[in-house]
Every structure is written in structure tokens, then in C-alpha cells.
Write an enzyme that holds these catalytic residues in place. Sequence first.
Site, PDB file in Angstrom:
ATOM      1  N   LYS A 184      -0.449   9.346   1.393  1.00  0.00           N
ATOM      2  CA  LYS A 184      -0.280   9.492  -0.045  1.00  0.00           C
ATOM      3  C   LYS A 184      -0.351  10.951  -0.495  1.00  0.00           C
ATOM      4  O   LYS A 184       0.407  11.385  -1.347  1.00  0.00           O
ATOM      5  CB  LYS A 184      -1.359   8.681  -0.772  1.00  0.00           C
ATOM      6  CG  LYS A 184      -1.170   7.198  -0.609  1.00  0.00           C
ATOM      7  CD  LYS A 184      -0.645   6.544  -1.862  1.00  0.00           C
ATOM      8  CE  LYS A 184       0.217   5.361  -1.554  1.00  0.00           C
ATOM      9  NZ  LYS A 184      -0.462   4.228  -0.945  1.00  0.00           N
ATOM     10  N   ASN A 193      -0.413  -6.448  -7.364  1.00  0.00           N
ATOM     11  CA  ASN A 193       0.362  -5.381  -6.729  1.00  0.00           C
ATOM     12  C   ASN A 193       1.380  -5.866  -5.722  1.00  0.00           C
ATOM     13  O   ASN A 193       1.907  -5.080  -4.957  1.00  0.00           O
ATOM     14  CB  ASN A 193      -0.558  -4.356  -6.055  1.00  0.00           C
ATOM     15  CG  ASN A 193      -1.045  -3.360  -7.078  1.00  0.00           C
ATOM     16  OD1 ASN A 193      -0.326  -3.027  -8.009  1.00  0.00           O
ATOM     17  ND2 ASN A 193      -2.263  -2.904  -6.897  1.00  0.00           N
ATOM     18  N   GLU A 206       9.766   4.711  -4.827  1.00  0.00           N
ATOM     19  CA  GLU A 206       9.223   3.891  -5.906  1.00  0.00           C
ATOM     20  C   GLU A 206       8.741   4.777  -7.048  1.00  0.00           C
ATOM     21  O   GLU A 206       8.067   5.775  -6.821  1.00  0.00           O
ATOM     22  CB  GLU A 206       8.057   3.041  -5.391  1.00  0.00           C
ATOM     23  CG  GLU A 206       8.470   2.044  -4.337  1.00  0.00           C
ATOM     24  CD  GLU A 206       7.373   1.053  -3.976  1.00  0.00           C
ATOM     25  OE1 GLU A 206       7.711  -0.021  -3.496  1.00  0.00           O
ATOM     26  OE2 GLU A 206       6.175   1.373  -4.191  1.00  0.00           O
ATOM     27  N   GLU A 227       5.529   6.301  -4.525  1.00  0.00           N
ATOM     28  CA  GLU A 227       5.484   6.499  -3.079  1.00  0.00           C
ATOM     29  C   GLU A 227       6.872   6.261  -2.525  1.00  0.00           C
ATOM     30  O   GLU A 227       7.764   5.782  -3.229  1.00  0.00           O
ATOM     31  CB  GLU A 227       4.491   5.538  -2.420  1.00  0.00           C
ATOM     32  CG  GLU A 227       4.845   4.083  -2.609  1.00  0.00           C
ATOM     33  CD  GLU A 227       3.881   3.145  -1.893  1.00  0.00           C
ATOM     34  OE1 GLU A 227       2.868   3.617  -1.357  1.00  0.00           O
ATOM     35  OE2 GLU A 227       4.157   1.945  -1.884  1.00  0.00           O
ATOM     36  N   GLU A 235      -6.370   8.208  -8.693  1.00  0.00           N
ATOM     37  CA  GLU A 235      -5.405   8.848  -9.591  1.00  0.00           C
ATOM     38  C   GLU A 235      -5.372   8.147 -10.939  1.00  0.00           C
ATOM     39  O   GLU A 235      -5.914   7.057 -11.111  1.00  0.00           O
ATOM     40  CB  GLU A 235      -4.013   8.889  -8.963  1.00  0.00           C
ATOM     41  CG  GLU A 235      -3.419   7.522  -8.767  1.00  0.00           C
ATOM     42  CD  GLU A 235      -2.068   7.565  -8.079  1.00  0.00           C
ATOM     43  OE1 GLU A 235      -1.773   8.534  -7.374  1.00  0.00           O
ATOM     44  OE2 GLU A 235      -1.322   6.601  -8.258  1.00  0.00           O
ATOM     45  N   ASN A 246       8.892   4.326   0.536  1.00  0.00           N
ATOM     46  CA  ASN A 246       8.821   3.394   1.654  1.00  0.00           C
ATOM     47  C   ASN A 246       9.917   3.749   2.639  1.00  0.00           C
ATOM     48  O   ASN A 246      11.095   3.674   2.331  1.00  0.00           O
ATOM     49  CB  ASN A 246       8.989   1.963   1.166  1.00  0.00           C
ATOM     50  CG  ASN A 246       7.815   1.533   0.308  1.00  0.00           C
ATOM     51  OD1 ASN A 246       6.668   1.881   0.595  1.00  0.00           O
ATOM     52  ND2 ASN A 246       8.096   0.827  -0.762  1.00  0.00           N
TER      53      ASN A 246
END
Lengths: 753, 536
Positions: A160, A279, A319, A332, A244, A334
Site C-alpha cells: 500500500k 468491502n 481502483e 489501489e 488513512e 490490482n
Amino acid sequence: MVLKRLFVFSVSYTCHNKVKLRSLRMVAFRRGLGSLSAAETNEATFKKVLIANRGEIACRIIRTAKRMGIRTVAVYSVADSQAKHVKLADEAIFIGPSPAIESYLDFEKILNAIKETGADAVHPGYGFLSENPKFVQALEAENITFIGPSADAISRMGDKLQSKRMAVAAGVNIIPGVDAIVTDVDDCVLVANHIGYPVMIKASAGGGGKGMRIARNDQETREGYLLASQEAEAGFGDKRLLVEKFIEDPRHIEIQILADKHGNVIHLNERDCSIQRRNQKVIEEAPSVFLDNATRETMGQQAIALCKELNYSSAGTIEFLIDQRRNFYFLEMNTRLQVEHPITECITNIDIVEQMFRIAMGCQLNIKQEDVKIDGWAIENRIYAEDPYRSFGIPSIGRIHEYKEPNHIEGIRCDSGIEEGSKISMYYDPLISKLISHGRTRQEAIEKCTRALDSYVIRGITNNIPLLRDVLSEENFRTGRISTNYLPTIYPDGFKGLSLTVREKHKLVAVAGALFASNQIRSKSLINYSEFRKRTKVREDWKLSIRLDEEVFSVNVSDGNGLFKCKVNANWLEIDKNGINLAKSLLELEIDRERDIFQIISKNAVGDYHLIFRGNNYKLKILTQKAMDYHGLMTKKGENYKVNKLKSPMSGLVKSLSCTEGESVVEGQELCVLEAMKMQNLITAPSNGTIKEIKFNVGEKVTEVKQIILLSLPSSPVLKQYGKNDENPRNCSSGYFVKLLVPIKLHHKLHVC
Amino acid sequence: MTMLFKNTYKYVKNNSIKKYIVRNIETATHSIKTYEQIKQKRQEALLGGGIQKIEKQHQKGKLTARERIHLFCDDDSFVEYDMFMEHTCTDFEMNKRKFAGDSVVTGHGLVNGRPVFIFSQDATVFGGSLSSVHAKKICKIMDQALSVGAPVVGLNDSGGARIQEGVESLAGYADIFQKNVLASGVIPQISLIMGPCAGGAVYSPAITDFTFMVDDTACLFITGPDVIKSVTNEHVTSQELGGSKTHTEISGVAHGSFQNDIDALLHLRDFMSYLPQSNKSPVPIRICDDICDADVPILDTIIPPVTTAPYDMLDIISAIVDEREFFQIMPKYAKNIIVGFARMNGRTVGIVANQPKVAAGCLDINASVKAARFVRFCDAFNISLITLVDVPGFLPGVHQEHNGSIRHGAKLVFAYAEATVPKLTVITRKAYGGAYITSSSKHLRGDVNYAWPSAEVAVMGAKSAASVLYKGKSNVDELEAEYIDKFSNPFPAAQKGYVDDIIEPKSTRWRLCRDLDLLETKKLENPPKKHGNMPL
């Protein structure tokens, strides 16, 4: 297969006209998947590919590979020995025990399988080893092609922190946050306060919703830190966490990209994956109603910029979270094929898996950005083996004894990894299938999808179709007002099932009455006892009392002229008898000349009818009026001989236990953590009391409905007094207090971001 | 009317005419009175023990005798017998307490269009106690049922013998038992216990083919809690002693239980639909909507790849039978064997299957007895038998041997060997040793015997076999593997013709349906004899 290839070849040979080819490509796409490009250009491709995955995605990849003329190798664990992907593949290699860590995640075993079969490429699908740079390196060492990006790209985007830095460098918008790993609970609280609540705590190595928690205060931060780090360690073997800023009511929109090894990058437009629970995505659509062309273009360009910065190749997804003012932030990337890739394939007519093969082979992208169009609208529904009435989905396991996909509906694609007889085990993801509908407009796609959901027959396992069906007909969804908070906002008290209109209720009840009447007629229809039938007057009308939830309807059913005439309360409905077949799972009935789809799940002799109507399950109790009257006469018997049973809410593994026998607990106190379907679920005490007995050990598997903890409650709410005439006073021997086993409720300390 | 006569009377002078008229008036009054009396008696009979007693019955969560019949029979089909019979006892001032019809309602009606004889004990009259008249009424319908060839259903709710009548009441019981025994195997007899049934009364349900109970309200015992307390000083409630839970789970006296009266009666109607009218009438074939000539793919995946892993035999049964409908007999007792009725292409069949999920599906004393009784019922009433075999053997153990597992196991062998109905067998996995022979094998006149590819027909499991054969040898593991190779598959049995074919599991349903059609005309008779001597 051979025939098909010959056909393809001859097509490419004779068709010089590009336009003509394009139209043929469309036809091919409607029939199967993707374009004819590989055969068309006579490109070199792989000889044999091993699919290091299972379930629907393995089947999906095998399909394209076969079309491209690539031989396929499946791998399977004990639990999957009879699975569909094993049957579809040309070869199948057994790779060990059911737990993924000992089979699908064990790259030694995968490497052995590759050597054994002589495969020259590996497609990882999604999940498992798809984003594991070490695996990619191991393959590189063996000179096997990994169908995906480089190890470097994976590791940079997998972390991340690193991915954020890369995004900044590429000029991609990012979410405000602290660019550091939190080391312990106190540090986490400190950082959270620094950023300002609400914050999101997430695993540095994570993805897919695992190891993610939202905290709105210090208390939640502490809880979240603990659970997230546990999950991160269990899921990724890396318990580093990030904190965050958490954006309220955002949409989740992602950009699909394709990048070859020659520096060409294109984007295939966006997917809106805002409908999520915990999620995890539930319904995705492409394109998004929310994006205007300008935003789409900016997002696309940023995505391309990031890929170029990374020197990325293969398919990938960037994303974004997008707020109400269309500000978007990088979430992020993928570095793999996404679950929801089919909707992009539908609207762009590009077979992404095929492109991945081509890219891995070193081919140039044969599509230009300007060729990428948006053709209609596509919606994907993820059909999970889970109970939607509890926390929008608690995994359930079992065997599917009847399974029929609604493939007869035009524009429907069903990607599944199961078939009749398949078992959904607790070892893997509970995804049954992906139902994709493609229409000219969003409206049309929704209509098709709705019909497909109504006609989807899945028996033997609880599934989330009721929820999907309800979302599709919900006003906010229909008008496109969605966000990642959609489910908790629309269903603040959890999903309770579709609320039917009065007319719909009447239809349902009338059909139930007609089914009951058909059953009654049939029970007298003996082939070899005709003498009795002649003598007896076959009843032609029934007075029934039908209970649907709490409502009781009085229904008169009369039989005549090929119709059942049903009078529900004061309304008459006519049901065509031709459509009724008690043994068929799917009934298309004509009610007052309107066509409706019904499914019979079960029925029995005492009038318990379990039907599906408009995607929802309904349990109806049908009694004749006379039985109903007698029901009213009998006093209810005391429940003296029955004890409330305490059950495990699902099947899973007991991860940890935080109470001991004899300990007194308060309401909401954590009792144990149950791991099921790769999720950790906190189980808390339903009320104050003392732990009487714990019926399992840590590390033990518990099955659904198994009693796990006995709690004795010394408080007055369960005070139960027995009358003098009670025939069985045994249970009240210790004064008037009765010890009850109380069902514990599942308490998800998880929220949707 | 009388007024009219009186007016006429005034103007009549002639004496003889006067007399004539008087007589007329008298007879007319008499017949009117009789008519009213009949009406009144009927009304009385319909009320049983009176409104208060009926309410009390309802308060207990029970229906009355007549309500039960009304619910059980098709609408307007019940024909009552002996509504006016009254008890004959004069002692204890019993002559002052008489009720029309006494404490039982008898007659016949239709259930799903087929005739059934019914008696329903009326707990509102003397607690449903059995008087000689009560017994006579029951015997009357049993005689007729026997001559007509129709099932008898008893709805039991009786406090026991009518104590005031003494030995006469006992004689009544004996008459019923005798009739039960004579009717056994001729017409199906079913008992539904819906209230107390104690003392000598319990033997009638015990002799009948099936005994069902209603939860919480029904109890069956020879001596009640009070007697037990005074004799052995044990404290026990009537439900613990003889409730539905006890008899369906522990003792095996009852074949099933239902939540309440309505539930029970509706289930019983469903149950009746599986049964033939008598041993002379054919097994009912209902119109079948379920497809019976197609493969059932789920059957291919039920047997787990690991041979020691359990699976649920009910999954297999549900997949084979019509519409997944299976009426299980004794579902909670001896769960290592499953028995019950289902339909195949509409025709009733009896299913016997080992349950690998419970105790590995081995045969023990209880399982043998449970299955043996079921097999004999099916044989008596021409119901074809389908046996699904996955049995590792008879349960070993000191307790089992000491309790006579030999003679109880022999019952099952006897039942299968004696049965002349079509016998179809499918070996799904293990079929070891004596248990293999017992389970409707070819050797016991099985008509059609199939083996699935997962079948293993052997004397015993490979491990035990190797340890016996190669005792003391060092390479036992190797030899065990050899044994597995040789016997842990269906070939040895198929090579000898002990199984007719090795079939794909998914083809089982249509094959069995086809075989049942073929075997419809099967003719097989045992040598004539008074009766065999079953190892009871």
C-alpha cells in the site's frame, strides 16, 4: 474443438474485409467469448497453460484457452476432486489437501505440476498466487511464463505504501493519510487522531476487504487494530497496518487497463463497483452512471500514466474512490484479472483473458484506445453461497442438488465453477457464480438480470439472490443513486426480504393455493385404483387459509376450464393450470394473463410450502379452513419439553476463545472468534450471564447450528412460570427460574467503507 | 298437530271411531317422540362427554374424537357405526351415567379417495376408558375392514380399562388383540397415539404395523409413574417414562412423532397414500410428474473421494426417489439405518439404507430389528424393496454380543431371505462380510443387484484382512495394498455375477424405475407352511 478451429481458420482466410470480420467477431462474442484475433493473425501462442486456480475463474480461463487452441491443465485439492474445472481441463493434477495453504497457495506443488505436465505458462486467475511476486520469480527461474505483470510491478503495487508513492510520482490523485506503518495500538490511535476521524485501518499487504477496519473513535481504533492485524497475518502472513482518511459515501469506480510489453497502454473504461458489503463487491456495472466523459477521460489518463510509470504489462485495474463532487482518489491497483472483468468484456467486446495470453506471449496490443467503445450496459451480480438475511451474507456450506443457469435468456452470461452435485466447502470463497447481463441500456440490462435471477435455480444451499433481486428493483439503484454505503443505508436494520405489494402478495398466495389444490387432486389420482376415483366426487373447490409471514389470507380455489380460479380476500385471480407441475423446480405461470416466474423449493403434507417469487423465499403455511378452525380450538401446548438451543451462526474454525467456563460475562463482551470463509467473525455475548459450558476447543471446526456455548441467565427476563396443570413440571424444579440456552448472535465489527 | 286432533275429537260422536282416533293420536305421538329421541340421542352422541369435557380436551391442546376423524377423512365421507350403543354396566351407579356411543367413535371414511376404517377413542367419555361395548364397536369395524380389505386406523386416547366393568373390560382388550393379530399382514393397521394409552391397552398399538405419537400429549406405558413410584420408588414424569421422545428415540416402540393433533393427522393422511388397501390389492401408483428416464448428476458426487469419509445417505435417497419425497419410519431410532417409503415413477417402494454418517452405517441390534420389521411389512403388502448398501459389517463389541446381536441380526437375514417382493440392491460403497450377505444380496434372492464404481465387496476391510492373513509378517503394509488392489473394487463380485452390473451413480434412478416396471409381474412363492419360525 478441431472443427471450430478449422472454421475459424477458414473464416480468417476468406475474409479480407475488415468490417465483415468485425461483425463476425460480434457474432462469435455473442455465442462464446471474445474475438477471433489469435487465429486471425496466426500468432504464436502457448502450447499448454496451467491454471493455478479453481472455481469459476479457472473454468473461465480454460474456455478462452481452449478457443485459442492452448491445452489446459487444472490443479485440484481433495475438496475439489470432482469439481467442474477439473472436468473441463485437458489434464488435471492433484496438489494436496483441501486447505488452500497446503494446495493452491503452495507453489512447490504448483511448480511440480508444471514440470509434470510440461506447461509453458501459468495463469493465476485472481486470489491465491495471482499477486505473489515470489511465485512469479520462482516461475521466471524455471523459465515458465507467468500470465500477468512482472514480479516487480506486483510487489510495488501490492504494498500500500509503495503504491501510494508510485501514484504520487505518476501524478495520480491520492487520499490524504499518513505515509507510515503503525507499529502498535497506541501508535495507531495517535495516527488516527492526527488524520482525524473517521479513519480506515488496513493491512499493508491486503486487498479484497480482508484486514480492513473503519474506526470512528479511539475505542473502535483499538478494536480495529487488533482484528485487522490478526486478519492481515492470517490472510497475507504480514501484519503491518496503515491508517488513512476515510471518505464518506464514496463510489468505488475502477478503470480496467491493458498494457503490453512494448509500452502500449489502453484503458477499457470504468466499472462501478459501489454495491459492496464488508468491502466485498456484490453488484458491479459498466459503465458508471456517475461519470461524465471528462472525468472518465481524466481517470483513464491517470490510470495509463500509473501503468507507464510502473512499466506495467498485462491486464490490471486501478481502483478509485470518487466522492459526491466527482473528486477521485487512487485506492489501489490490482495487478491481476478482476472478478468483475466480464462486464468490461461485454461493453467493449474484448476478451481480456485472451489479451492477457497475447501480452504474455509478447504480442503487441491489437486494439487502439480510439477503438475502445462503450456498447450498451452490463451488470454483474455475484451469487454467493451465503444467507443474505444475516449481515448481508453469512457464508453457508452444503451440496447443490439442483442447479440450472438462466442461459436461455438472451444477453445473459453465467460464469460459474459449479454444477449440479457440487459441494460448497468452507475452505474457499463462497462464490457460486457470476451472473452477467448485457443490454442496450441500463434499464434493459436490469430487466434482463431481474428475469435471470428469477429463473436461476439453486437448491440445497442458501444464496444471496433475494438480496440481489431486491437491490435491482430498488428505486435508488434504478436511478443510479448508489455509493459504497448503499446496503447499510437502504437496509439500516439488515436485509429483511423484499416487501411485496398487495397485488403481488395476492398472486403469491393464489399460486400457493393453486399448488395445494393440484397436490390434493394428484393425491387422489392413482393410476391403478380407478374404481375409487369413480365413486368419489373429486372435490372441485377448496376453502383454504394461507399464512404468509404474519398475515393470514382466506383463499377459495375452484377448479375448472383449465384454470384455477382463486379468490384471495375479495379479489379473483385466474391461474392457468397448464403451467403447474409439482415436480418442476421452475414454473412460469400465467396469472390473469400476466407471466410470472415461481420456484417451488419444498412442500410437504402438512401444508408447509416454500416458494420463490421475485427472487425472494417465502414460507407459506397452507391449511384447509377446517384445519385452521381446529387450530384455533386447541390451546397451545407449553414448550416445557423443548429447550432453546444455542447454535453456531455458521460453519467455521474457532480461532480464539476469550472466555472460560463459569466466567460471568456482560452483554456485548467478546466470547470467541470464528473463522469462516477466510473471514474472522467476532461472537459476542447476547446478554449478561455466566458461561455454563463451552462445547469446543480452539482450533476445532464447528458446523452451522451446532451448539457452541451454553449460557445460564440468572436474570428475570427469562422467568418462566408454569401453570398448575402442567403435565411436565420437571423443568421448573429449581424454583421458577429456568436455565435456557440462548442463541448467540453474530456481531460483525465490520463496516463497509 | 295434536291440536288438530283435539278439535276433530269434539265433533266425533261414535265411540269406536273415537277409540280409533285416540290410537292414531298415540301412535303418531309415539313416532314423533321416537324421531325426536333419535335426534336428541344423535345430538348427545355428537357432544360426547359434554361441552365442558370438550373444552377441557381443547385446553390440553387436544382435539376431540370426532374432530380428529373430521380432519383425517376426506370431507363428508365419514360413515359412523354404532352411534347409539351404550355401556351395559350397572355397578357403581353406572346405569345412571350413560352416553350414546360410549367412549369410542367408529366407522369408515375416505382418505385421499380410498376407504379406511377408523376408530377414535373419546377421552371426554369416562376418559376414553375401554368398556366391553367400546371393544365390541372396535371389533365390528375390524371385522368389516378385514372382509372388505381396507386399512384400519386407530386414534388412541384412552385412560385404560373401564374399572367398573372389571374382567369384562379385559376380555374386550383380548378381543381386540386377537383381531389385530388375525388382521396382521392382511390389512395395514396403523395406530396414532393422541393421548394416554396405558396398561394392557398398549399391546394393541404394539401389534399394529405402525405406531405414531403426538408430542407432549401422548404417552405409552405398561405401568404409570404412580405405580413405579410405589413399587421401586423411582420418580419419573409420564412424558419421561413413555412420551414421544422416549419411544421414538430410546425404546423404538413408536415409529414417528408429530407436533400436535393437526400435524399428526395431516401427516397420517400423507402416510396412508403410500399404503395398499390390503395384501390382495396392488401397491398404489400415483401420477408422477418427476422425470424418471434421465440421469441425476448429483449422484456422481455424493460419495466422497476418501473412502473413510462419511456422507449422508439421505442425499442419495432424495436424489433417487420422486420429488425428493421420503416418508421416514423411525427417523430418530437406530439412525445407522434408514427405512421408509418413497415413490419411484409414482409407485410406492420401501427403502432400506445404511447411514454412513452414523456409526459408520454398521448394523447393530437396534438397526437389525428396525430394518427387519420394515422389510417384513413391505413383503406382506407387496411393496418392492430398494436396499442401498454401505455397510462395514455388524457392530463388534461385548455389549452387542451379550445382548444377542446374533439372534437379532438373524431377524434381518430371515426377513430378507423370506421376502418374495421385488428386491433391488445398490451397493454404494462398502459391503463387508455377513452384513453384505444380509443386505438383500444376490445370495438372498435379490432380483437386481447393482454396484457403483466406489463399491467394495469383501469379507472385511483391507487392514483387518491383511492383519489376519499375514500375521507377524513384516511387510503387512505392502500386503494390505495388495488386498486393496484386489478386493476394494466392485470387480470380484461382478466377475462372479453377484452384482448384475457396475453402474454410473447418476444412472441409478432411471435404472431402478425401469427394473421396477419389469419386476411388476414377478412371481415367487415360498413353500407352503403354517408359518416360519422367525428368530424373535
